[in-house]
Design an enzyme around this catalytic site. Structure first.
Site, mmCIF file in Angstrom:
data_model
loop_
_atom_site.group_PDB
_atom_site.id
_atom_site.type_symbol
_atom_site.label_atom_id
_atom_site.label_comp_id
_atom_site.label_asym_id
_atom_site.label_seq_id
_atom_site.Cartn_x
_atom_site.Cartn_y
_atom_site.Cartn_z
ATOM 1 N N GLU A 132 -84.426 38.932 85.138
ATOM 2 C CA GLU A 132 -85.174 39.340 83.936
ATOM 3 C C GLU A 132 -85.194 40.858 83.729
ATOM 4 O OE1 GLU A 132 -86.207 37.052 86.123
ATOM 5 O OE2 GLU A 132 -86.425 35.209 84.956
ATOM 6 N N HIS A 205 -92.069 29.385 89.681
ATOM 7 C CA HIS A 205 -90.719 29.012 89.236
ATOM 8 C C HIS A 205 -89.683 30.127 89.360
ATOM 9 C CE1 HIS A 205 -92.065 31.269 85.715
ATOM 10 N NE2 HIS A 205 -90.790 31.455 85.464
#
Ligand code: UD1
Ligand code: UDP
Length: 368
Positions: A132, A205
């Site tokens: 990310e 996650h």
């Protein structure tokens, strides 16, 4: 009439983009086109249904065990075709997923302006969160308009040389979403199960937590529930089969730890608001919980959301078994510390971020 194409593909993007889509759809001088990449399937559909939004396109790219490259290739290839057909004036992407990166890249290649919602978040550590941190920096490289949630995010962009006139501090649309979901009277069977206990809500996650870090987290929570009989844990498990496998192995037989399917956003926000404590490696939850006044232990070593830590509502718990266990136990046994962390603060805005962004889209000079 301006044509705004909004593209997203995962659950958190959808939760934060749906309030914006609803606002765009209200305005007479804007045509709003919604394109889903389908990077997520069931978890994305849940959000679309909760907000009653129907997409114009769904690229439907999700595969079991998809790789970052396959997501990138499938999104760029298919989204390029949508852009050539629709010729939008601007494309809006959100946050830091591979969907956002790939969609922004496709728009950039066709020289279509990109507006980045939730721009400027940084850890400056490419490994955490992975991938990310790369995605959001790359999106910011090709964006023309930046919607930064906070002043700190704006400062990051300025330090990187982005032009001040293209940056707007708008708050985060996630708070707009919360206004639509939290209901004091919400009730269901899992909340009934948890009644009378201290409820710990767990989600995990992150790719970098798959494997050992997740095992550590689960072991720590087993120890906690063995020792504290008044504690129950609810764990809505992400659809990723790799997570489900580890969760089943370590928590399958645990007493008072209930694994359930991902919750729709309405249920999840209400579970958050009834929790004693939230444990998570999620980004969005770190923004929502402070406004609800529920303490959060962040199951990571870094955060791009320092505002909640500074306000004292988030605490970094890492991913070692010991650090997670100790952090939870401290909040279960130290009432003063718990009280101190249970403060409602709103670093992410007043819930009017979507109208603010749309006003900027209508008025400002990105217009051709
Ligand atoms: C993605 C984002 C991450 C974001 C997270 C939110 C990237 C690289 N990662 O990670 O930034 O925090 O979404 O949840 O963009 N699956 C299903 N059904 C679903 C969703 C997922 O079956 O509705 C399964 C599939 O097997 C899929 C796997 O989960 O291959 C992983 O999904 P993926 O989008 O690749 O990664 P996330 O970990 O969800
Ligand atoms: N969420 C949800 N159902 C769940 C778990 C989380 O609706 O079972 C919501 C949560 O309120 C937040 C968002 O999903 O708005 C966070 O998504 P996720 O943790 O998947 O991604 P991240 O924010 O880390 O990118």
């Amino acid at each position: 009439m301006r044509k705004v194409l909004v593209v997203f593909g995962t659950r958190p993007e959808a939760i934060k983009m749906c309030p914006l889509v609803l606002e765009l759809q209200k305005r007479k001088n804007i045509e709003c086109v919604v394109c889903l990449t389908g990077q997520h399937r069931e978890m994305l559909r849940q959000v679309m249904e909760a907000f009653h939004i129907k997409e114009d396109y769904n690229l439907d790219i999700m595969k079991q065990g998809q790789s970052l490259s396959s997501i990138t290739v499938d999104v760029t290839g298919r989204f390029d075709q949508i852009l050539r057909k629709e010729h939008p004036d601007i494309v809006l992407v959100h946050g830091d997923t591979t969907t956002s990166f790939a969609a922004a890249l496709s728009a950039f290649y066709l020289q279509i302006p990109v507006g980045h919602v939730e721009a400027g978040l940084r850890t400056y550590n490419m490994e955490s969160p992975f991938p990310e941190e790369f995605n959001r920096q790359a999106v910011d490289m090709v964006s023309s308009l930046y919607f930064a949630p906070t002043e700190a995010a704006k400062d990051n962009l300025l330090r990187e040389g982005k032009k001040e006139e293209n940056i707007y501090v708008t708050g985060n649309t996630v708070i707009d979403a919360l206004k639509l979901t939290v209901d004091r009277n919400y009730q269901d069977e899992h909340l009934k199960w948890a009644k009378g206990s201290r409820l710990l809500l767990l989600t995990t996650h992150r790719r970098e937590n798959l494997g050992k870090p997740m095992e550590n987290i689960f072991k720590a929570l087993c120890r906690v529930t063995e020792e504290y009989k008044d504690v129950k844990v609810l764990f809505p498990v992400h659809k990723n089969p790799k997570i489900r496998e580890i969760a089943e192995e370590y928590l399958g037989k645990a007493e008072r730890i209930r694994m359930i399917e991902p919750l729709d956003v309405l249920a999840f926000h209400n579970y958050m608001s009834r929790s004693y404590l939230i444990l998570t490696d999620s980004g969005g939850i770190q923004e929502e919980a402070p406004s609800l006044g529920i303490p959060v232990l962040v199951l990571r070593d870094t955060t791009e959301r320092p505002e909640g830590v500074e306000a004292g509502v988030l605490q970094m718990a890492g991913t070692e078994e010991k650090s997670v266990y100790r952090s939870v136990v401290s909040l279960l046994s130290d009432k003063d510390k718990y009280q101190e962390m249970s403060r409602s603060v709103n670093p992410y805005g007043d819930g009017n971020t979507s109208p603010r962004i749309v006003d900027i889209l209508v008025k400002e000079k990105w217009r051709k």
